[in-house]
Design a protein around this motif. Structure first.
Motif, PDB file in Angstrom:
ATOM      1  N   PHE A 243     -33.554 -34.336 -24.663  1.00  0.00           N
ATOM      2  CA  PHE A 243     -34.860 -34.907 -24.328  1.00  0.00           C
ATOM      3  C   PHE A 243     -34.906 -35.571 -22.958  1.00  0.00           C
ATOM      4  CE2 PHE A 243     -35.182 -34.912 -29.033  1.00  0.00           C
ATOM      5  CZ  PHE A 243     -36.335 -34.157 -29.153  1.00  0.00           C
ATOM      6  N   GLY A 244     -33.735 -35.914 -22.392  1.00  0.00           N
ATOM      7  CA  GLY A 244     -33.737 -36.611 -21.129  1.00  0.00           C
ATOM      8  C   GLY A 244     -33.287 -35.798 -19.941  1.00  0.00           C
ATOM      9  N   ALA A 245     -32.300 -34.906 -20.155  1.00  0.00           N
ATOM     10  CA  ALA A 245     -31.718 -34.200 -19.019  1.00  0.00           C
ATOM     11  C   ALA A 245     -32.060 -32.718 -18.986  1.00  0.00           C
ATOM     12  CB  ALA A 245     -30.184 -34.353 -19.044  1.00  0.00           C
ATOM     13  N   PHE A 246     -32.588 -32.178 -20.082  1.00  0.00           N
ATOM     14  CA  PHE A 246     -32.802 -30.727 -20.138  1.00  0.00           C
ATOM     15  C   PHE A 246     -34.274 -30.336 -20.268  1.00  0.00           C
ATOM     16  CE2 PHE A 246     -32.966 -26.679 -22.563  1.00  0.00           C
ATOM     17  CZ  PHE A 246     -32.390 -25.863 -21.612  1.00  0.00           C
ATOM     18  N   ILE A 247     -34.936 -30.770 -21.331  1.00  0.00           N
ATOM     19  CA  ILE A 247     -36.314 -30.322 -21.603  1.00  0.00           C
ATOM     20  C   ILE A 247     -37.296 -30.718 -20.498  1.00  0.00           C
ATOM     21  CG2 ILE A 247     -38.310 -30.687 -23.119  1.00  0.00           C
ATOM     22  CD1 ILE A 247     -36.493 -30.543 -25.489  1.00  0.00           C
ATOM     23  N   PRO A 248     -37.363 -32.012 -20.071  1.00  0.00           N
ATOM     24  CA  PRO A 248     -38.388 -32.379 -19.073  1.00  0.00           C
ATOM     25  C   PRO A 248     -38.285 -31.615 -17.756  1.00  0.00           C
ATOM     26  CG  PRO A 248     -37.552 -34.329 -20.151  1.00  0.00           C
ATOM     27  CD  PRO A 248     -36.653 -33.215 -20.575  1.00  0.00           C
ATOM     28  N   PRO A 249     -37.081 -31.503 -17.131  1.00  0.00           N
ATOM     29  CA  PRO A 249     -37.038 -30.752 -15.864  1.00  0.00           C
ATOM     30  C   PRO A 249     -37.475 -29.300 -16.004  1.00  0.00           C
ATOM     31  CG  PRO A 249     -35.030 -32.039 -16.142  1.00  0.00           C
ATOM     32  CD  PRO A 249     -35.756 -32.098 -17.439  1.00  0.00           C
ATOM     33  N   VAL A 250     -37.092 -28.669 -17.128  1.00  0.00           N
ATOM     34  CA  VAL A 250     -37.468 -27.269 -17.339  1.00  0.00           C
ATOM     35  C   VAL A 250     -38.987 -27.138 -17.501  1.00  0.00           C
ATOM     36  CG1 VAL A 250     -37.300 -25.311 -18.934  1.00  0.00           C
ATOM     37  CG2 VAL A 250     -35.248 -26.610 -18.334  1.00  0.00           C
ATOM     38  N   LEU A 251     -39.578 -27.990 -18.335  1.00  0.00           N
ATOM     39  CA  LEU A 251     -41.023 -27.904 -18.580  1.00  0.00           C
ATOM     40  C   LEU A 251     -41.827 -28.307 -17.347  1.00  0.00           C
ATOM     41  CD1 LEU A 251     -41.339 -29.277 -22.234  1.00  0.00           C
ATOM     42  CD2 LEU A 251     -41.322 -26.917 -21.444  1.00  0.00           C
ATOM     43  N   PHE A 252     -41.344 -29.284 -16.586  1.00  0.00           N
ATOM     44  CA  PHE A 252     -42.031 -29.665 -15.346  1.00  0.00           C
ATOM     45  C   PHE A 252     -41.968 -28.526 -14.327  1.00  0.00           C
ATOM     46  CE2 PHE A 252     -41.416 -34.529 -15.914  1.00  0.00           C
ATOM     47  CZ  PHE A 252     -42.395 -34.510 -16.895  1.00  0.00           C
ATOM     48  N   ALA A 253     -40.816 -27.848 -14.263  1.00  0.00           N
ATOM     49  CA  ALA A 253     -40.683 -26.723 -13.333  1.00  0.00           C
ATOM     50  C   ALA A 253     -41.638 -25.594 -13.696  1.00  0.00           C
ATOM     51  CB  ALA A 253     -39.241 -26.205 -13.337  1.00  0.00           C
ATOM     52  N   VAL A 254     -41.927 -25.437 -14.993  1.00  0.00           N
ATOM     53  CA  VAL A 254     -42.845 -24.398 -15.452  1.00  0.00           C
ATOM     54  C   VAL A 254     -44.299 -24.803 -15.205  1.00  0.00           C
ATOM     55  CG1 VAL A 254     -43.747 -23.221 -17.513  1.00  0.00           C
ATOM     56  CG2 VAL A 254     -41.276 -23.449 -17.187  1.00  0.00           C
ATOM     57  N   GLY A 255     -44.640 -26.062 -15.545  1.00  0.00           N
ATOM     58  CA  GLY A 255     -46.035 -26.468 -15.558  1.00  0.00           C
ATOM     59  C   GLY A 255     -46.600 -27.024 -14.272  1.00  0.00           C
ATOM     60  N   VAL A 256     -45.817 -27.835 -13.535  1.00  0.00           N
ATOM     61  CA  VAL A 256     -46.342 -28.536 -12.365  1.00  0.00           C
ATOM     62  C   VAL A 256     -46.898 -27.596 -11.287  1.00  0.00           C
ATOM     63  CG1 VAL A 256     -45.751 -30.087 -10.451  1.00  0.00           C
ATOM     64  CG2 VAL A 256     -44.943 -30.594 -12.751  1.00  0.00           C
ATOM     65  N   PRO A 257     -46.222 -26.472 -10.959  1.00  0.00           N
ATOM     66  CA  PRO A 257     -46.781 -25.584  -9.929  1.00  0.00           C
ATOM     67  C   PRO A 257     -48.165 -25.041 -10.275  1.00  0.00           C
ATOM     68  CG  PRO A 257     -44.489 -25.031 -10.345  1.00  0.00           C
ATOM     69  CD  PRO A 257     -44.896 -26.001 -11.412  1.00  0.00           C
ATOM     70  N   HIS A 258     -48.506 -24.992 -11.553  1.00  0.00           N
ATOM     71  CA  HIS A 258     -49.792 -24.415 -11.968  1.00  0.00           C
ATOM     72  C   HIS A 258     -50.900 -25.459 -12.109  1.00  0.00           C
ATOM     73  CE1 HIS A 258     -48.205 -20.367 -12.828  1.00  0.00           C
ATOM     74  NE2 HIS A 258     -47.111 -21.006 -13.204  1.00  0.00           N
ATOM     75  N   ILE A 259     -50.544 -26.717 -12.422  1.00  0.00           N
ATOM     76  CA  ILE A 259     -51.590 -27.726 -12.635  1.00  0.00           C
ATOM     77  C   ILE A 259     -51.685 -28.725 -11.493  1.00  0.00           C
ATOM     78  CG2 ILE A 259     -51.280 -27.516 -15.135  1.00  0.00           C
ATOM     79  CD1 ILE A 259     -49.920 -30.268 -15.084  1.00  0.00           C
ATOM     80  N   GLY A 260     -50.701 -28.729 -10.590  1.00  0.00           N
ATOM     81  CA  GLY A 260     -50.732 -29.637  -9.444  1.00  0.00           C
ATOM     82  C   GLY A 260     -50.054 -30.969  -9.735  1.00  0.00           C
ATOM     83  N   GLU A 261     -49.592 -31.626  -8.676  1.00  0.00           N
ATOM     84  CA  GLU A 261     -48.844 -32.870  -8.830  1.00  0.00           C
ATOM     85  C   GLU A 261     -49.727 -34.028  -9.310  1.00  0.00           C
ATOM     86  OE1 GLU A 261     -46.907 -33.607  -5.148  1.00  0.00           O
ATOM     87  OE2 GLU A 261     -45.476 -31.960  -5.385  1.00  0.00           O
ATOM     88  N   GLY A 262     -51.021 -34.005  -8.917  1.00  0.00           N
ATOM     89  CA  GLY A 262     -51.921 -35.078  -9.339  1.00  0.00           C
ATOM     90  C   GLY A 262     -52.106 -35.103 -10.842  1.00  0.00           C
ATOM     91  N   MET A 263     -52.439 -33.946 -11.422  1.00  0.00           N
ATOM     92  CA  MET A 263     -52.599 -33.865 -12.868  1.00  0.00           C
ATOM     93  C   MET A 263     -51.281 -34.106 -13.577  1.00  0.00           C
ATOM     94  SD  MET A 263     -54.535 -33.556 -15.446  1.00  0.00           S
ATOM     95  CE  MET A 263     -56.080 -33.083 -14.675  1.00  0.00           C
ATOM     96  N   ALA A 264     -50.178 -33.661 -12.974  1.00  0.00           N
ATOM     97  CA  ALA A 264     -48.857 -33.884 -13.563  1.00  0.00           C
ATOM     98  C   ALA A 264     -48.553 -35.373 -13.639  1.00  0.00           C
ATOM     99  CB  ALA A 264     -47.782 -33.169 -12.754  1.00  0.00           C
ATOM    100  N   GLY A 265     -48.978 -36.128 -12.616  1.00  0.00           N
ATOM    101  CA  GLY A 265     -48.780 -37.573 -12.633  1.00  0.00           C
ATOM    102  C   GLY A 265     -49.536 -38.240 -13.769  1.00  0.00           C
TER     103      GLY A 265
END
Length: 318
Positions: A243-265
């Protein structure tokens, strides 16, 4: 919608960490064992993902070669997975702030409630604004000043300072919590600039490796040899690594480029209420209505710049 959910679930994953750490402390494990087991299992999972990514790239390359030549090609490693040792060392150095963040944040949980520790960690939001203003020599806008005021007010409420006074709070825990926010804001700045052209799977695996080596130098991993790992520590380490070192970086790498950094924040702020909820229901920490109001203000402060920006865009469109 799936990209929004990916980032949301990644942020919520971060929110469960403080509760798991407090439970691990309750079983008698110490800081080095908790952080070391987290980074070890997270590193193993990340290397597994990197190897799988490499295999997929090789297979895709072979298929392209087969289509272009009409015959069985030799196996050729894709250039995308190639990293020089200079790049690897740079990524490993960039991964050390996340290990330091974990050490400071988890140690703060020994002195202050988990619900307060996560709020202090969340101060990285205004620290990022301050760093941007200093590095770019640019005065923050009125919106940023309003955001910082909302965040500060929310923090005072959520920390319970206005309700019970600052005298009941442990100074060491407060300092460690604030330092974890400083370290995390540094990690955000450094990680975004370290070899950004490389595939996220390869970047994260070397950053995690660097963080793990730093922790193992500071806290030698005796748990690997004294049998502790094969008890409850393995479960706690696996959950923290997942939950701390694996899932978040992978999911952020998938989602952030498509929704933008503002919405990701904005979605990333989901970490805060999850951590406070779990602290209340699982750790049975007392969270007053005033503190919940502070949590709401902190979330509003995180979302405010993007909400005002969206409002201006819709007004100009009309």
């Amino acid at each position: 919608m799936k990209y929004l959910l990916a980032v949301l679930f990644g942020a919520m994953s971060y929110g469960v960490l403080s509760t798991i750490v407090v439970l691990a402390y309750g079983k008698g494990y110490v800081l080095g064992e908790v952080v070391g087991s987290q980074l070890l299992t997270g590193c193993i999972l990340a290397w597994g993902l990197a190897i799988f990514t490499k295999w997929r790239e090789r297979r895709a390359l072979r298929e392209r070669e087969r289509e272009s030549s009409g015959q069985q090609p030799a196996i050729i490693a894709p250039a995308a997975g190639k990293l020089t040792w200079k790049q690897r060392l740079l990524l490993m150095a960039a991964g050390t702030p996340t290990a330091i963040t974990g050490l400071l944040y988890y140690q703060s949980l020994r002195y202050i409630p988990a619900s307060l520790a996560i709020i202090l960690l969340f101060q990285f939001t205004w620290m990022g604004v301050l760093y941007q203003a200093v590095s770019q020599r640019k005065r923050p806008t009125g919106i940023m000043f309003l955001t910082l005021a909302v965040l500060l007010g929310g923090t005072l409420l959520a920390a319970g300072i206005l309700g019970q006074g600052a005298t009941k709070l442990n100074l060491m825990g407060i300092v460690l919590g604030i330092l974890s926010a400083v370290s995390y804001s540094l990690f955000i700045v450094v990680s975004g600039k370290a070899v950004p052209s490389v595939h996220p799977a390869y970047r994260s695996v070397w950053m995690l490796t660097g963080g793990m080596l730093l922790v193992f130098i500071l806290f030698p991993p005796y748990f690997l040899f004294n049998g502790l790992l094969w008890g409850d520590l393995l479960l706690f380490g696996f959950l923290l690594g997942l939950f701390g070192a694996f899932i978040p970086p992978v999911l952020f790498a998938v989602g952030v480029p498509h929704i933008g950094e503002g919405m990701a924040g904005i979605l990333g702020a989901a970490e805060l209420p999850v951590a406070v909820l779990l602290s209340s229901f699982i750790l049975h920490e007392q969270v007053s209505l005033l503190q919940w109001g502070g949590v709401g203000l902190v979330l509003l402060g995180v979302a405010l710049p993007e909400l005002l920006k969206s409002r201006r865009r819709s007004s100009s469109a009309h």
